[in-house]
Design a protein around this motif. Structure first.
Motif: not given
Length: 289
Positions: A115, A159, A107-108, A105, A112, A79, A161-163
């Motif tokens: 997602s 996970g 996706p963050s 940004y 959750a 990550s 893609w959620n960085t």
């Protein structure tokens, strides 16, 4: 002025004491009891809950530690690397830079749970889009979330893609590096690799240090993916520690034992954080040093 200052800070202080410190103290006291919502009596049992964790009667404690450790070992470096590379790319003068920053940004801020459900659809072994692409390319379909050997790597992959949050912090750190350093290196004949290893990475070490600690803490507290996507399976391969704690507290109503599990997790996080903090003098560079 002192009284005025205390009055302005009083809401934050009271919130910290009443909503954080007090519940922590109560949970520690409950961890020394056999408290359960289905029992009218609460008996003090000392450290028996902590002894049970390491005893032969708890069959899933070590499984949860193993799954969480495996996830953290994979997720923390990957990550950080992905977030850093995206930030590095978005810190250049490419066209539509603002658009790409928003896209990465976005996706963050997606819930959750949503997602997780989307990824379950994409990876479905019968009609999933990613599975169909893999089959079209002529490869064997991985077990994804339904195989013991691939479930943790798959969760880590979903996970990545959620960085976006980590990426934004890296981007702020990159923009805080004075341009004059790069110009001086260009005058001396330095190339892009010299800039990366002799300016960017050393100047970015405080940001890497912060993101690393936050990533470790977040990885050890992973819950949603195991709860929504795998239910701890297959064969407890994704039974994360927080998920096991949740089951003890809200499915089996062993609140005292769940509190003990929570405190042990806090000790693990505190221990690892202190280790990382101890190493910062050897590799973290601050501008005033």
């Amino acid at each position: 002025e002192t009284i005025t200052g205390w009055l302005f800070t009083l809401p934050a202080i009271l919130g910290f004491l009443l909503l954080t410190v007090l519940p922590m103290l109560v949970s520690f006291i409950l961890s020394l009891t056999d408290y359960s919502v289905f029992k009218s009596e609460v008996n003090f049992i000392g450290f028996d809950n902590y002894k049970t964790m390491f005893g032969p009667t708890d069959l899933y404690f070590w499984d949860s530690l193993k799954a969480t450790s495996y996830y953290a070992v994979l997720n923390v470096p990957l990550s950080l690397l992905v977030a850093f590379l995206i930030a590095l790319a978005l810190n250049t003068g490419i066209r539509g830079r603002g658009f790409f920053r928003a896209i990465f940004y976005l996706p963050s801020i997606v819930p959750a749970v949503a997602s997780c459900i989307v990824w379950m659809w994409l990876l479905n072994q019968q009609y999933g889009l990613i599975t169909a692409i893999v089959k079209t390319l002529g490869f064997d379909t991985p077990g994804w979330l339904w195989d013991k050997s691939t479930v943790i790597p798959t969760i880590v992959m979903t996970g990545l893609w959620n960085t976006g949050g980590t990426m934004v912090i890296f981007l702020a750190g990159l923009q805080g590096i004075p341009r004059v350093y790069y110009e001086a290196l260009e005058v001396d004949g330095g190339n892009a690799w010299h800039k990366l290893f002799h300016i960017t990475l050393p100047m970015l070490t405080p940001t890497i240090f912060f993101n690393g600690i936050m990533s470790i803490i977040g990885s050890l507290q992973v819950f949603t993916q195991g709860f929504i996507m795998t239910k701890g399976g297959p064969g407890n391969a994704s039974l994360f520690y927080s998920l096991y704690l949740y089951r003890q507290a809200f499915e089996k109503a062993n609140m005292g034992y769940a509190c003990a599990l929570g405190w042990f997790l806090m000790v693990i996080i505190l221990f690892l954080t202190l280790i990382v903090m101890k190493t910062q003098n050897k590799w973290v560079y601050y501008g005033g040093d």
